[in-house]
Scaffold this motif. Structure first.
Motif, PDB file in Angstrom:
ATOM      1  N   PRO A 113       0.824  -1.206   0.000  1.00 46.19           N
ATOM      2  CA  PRO A 113       0.000   0.000   0.000  1.00 46.19           C
ATOM      3  C   PRO A 113       0.859   1.257   0.000  1.00 46.19           C
ATOM      4  O   PRO A 113       1.964   1.298   0.531  1.00 46.19           O
ATOM      5  CB  PRO A 113      -0.811  -0.104   1.282  1.00 46.19           C
ATOM      6  N   ALA A 114       0.307   2.310  -0.590  1.00 50.70           N
ATOM      7  CA  ALA A 114       1.011   3.596  -0.635  1.00 50.70           C
ATOM      8  C   ALA A 114       0.950   4.281   0.713  1.00 50.70           C
ATOM      9  O   ALA A 114       0.052   4.039   1.517  1.00 50.70           O
ATOM     10  CB  ALA A 114       0.373   4.481  -1.698  1.00 50.70           C
ATOM     11  N   ILE A 115       1.917   5.158   0.953  1.00 51.14           N
ATOM     12  CA  ILE A 115       1.942   5.929   2.193  1.00 51.14           C
ATOM     13  C   ILE A 115       1.256   7.258   1.945  1.00 51.14           C
ATOM     14  O   ILE A 115       1.612   7.982   1.015  1.00 51.14           O
ATOM     15  CB  ILE A 115       3.395   6.169   2.662  1.00 51.14           C
ATOM     16  N   TYR A 116       0.256   7.549   2.742  1.00 54.69           N
ATOM     17  CA  TYR A 116      -0.456   8.799   2.634  1.00 54.69           C
ATOM     18  C   TYR A 116      -0.197   9.637   3.881  1.00 54.69           C
ATOM     19  O   TYR A 116      -0.467   9.204   4.990  1.00 54.69           O
ATOM     20  CB  TYR A 116      -1.966   8.566   2.481  1.00 54.69           C
ATOM     21  N   TYR A 117       0.339  10.818   3.684  1.00 54.93           N
ATOM     22  CA  TYR A 117       0.603  11.713   4.807  1.00 54.93           C
ATOM     23  C   TYR A 117      -0.594  12.635   4.980  1.00 54.93           C
ATOM     24  O   TYR A 117      -1.091  13.218   4.029  1.00 54.93           O
ATOM     25  CB  TYR A 117       1.868  12.527   4.549  1.00 54.93           C
ATOM     26  N   VAL A 118      -1.049  12.760   6.214  1.00 59.43           N
ATOM     27  CA  VAL A 118      -2.223  13.597   6.495  1.00 59.43           C
ATOM     28  C   VAL A 118      -1.776  14.901   7.083  1.00 59.43           C
ATOM     29  O   VAL A 118      -0.879  15.051   7.797  1.00 59.43           O
ATOM     30  CB  VAL A 118      -3.180  12.878   7.457  1.00 59.43           C
TER      31      VAL A 118
END
Length: 58
Positions: free
Chosen positions: A53-58
């Motif tokens: 899975p991709a890393i999503y920064y919030v």
């Protein structure tokens, strides 16, 4: 793995590996194999790296 023998006994490490680490690894590999077998039509990428899975920064 056995570097912590000073803190934990040999039997405790064997029990933890048998009932915690090994089943967790098996489930993770089974999930990844299921994803790869279901989404094997993607020939533009190496399918193993697409399954991460991709890393999503919030």
């Amino acid at each position: 793995m056995f570097a912590n023998l000073g803190h934990f006994s040999y039997v405790a490490i064997q029990i933890a590996f048998t009932f915690l680490v090994y089943p967790t690894l098996i489930l993770a590999y089974m999930g990844q194999a299921a994803y790869l077998s279901k989404n094997h039509q993607n020939v533009n990428h190496i399918s193993y790296y697409v399954s991460v899975p991709a890393i999503y920064y919030v």
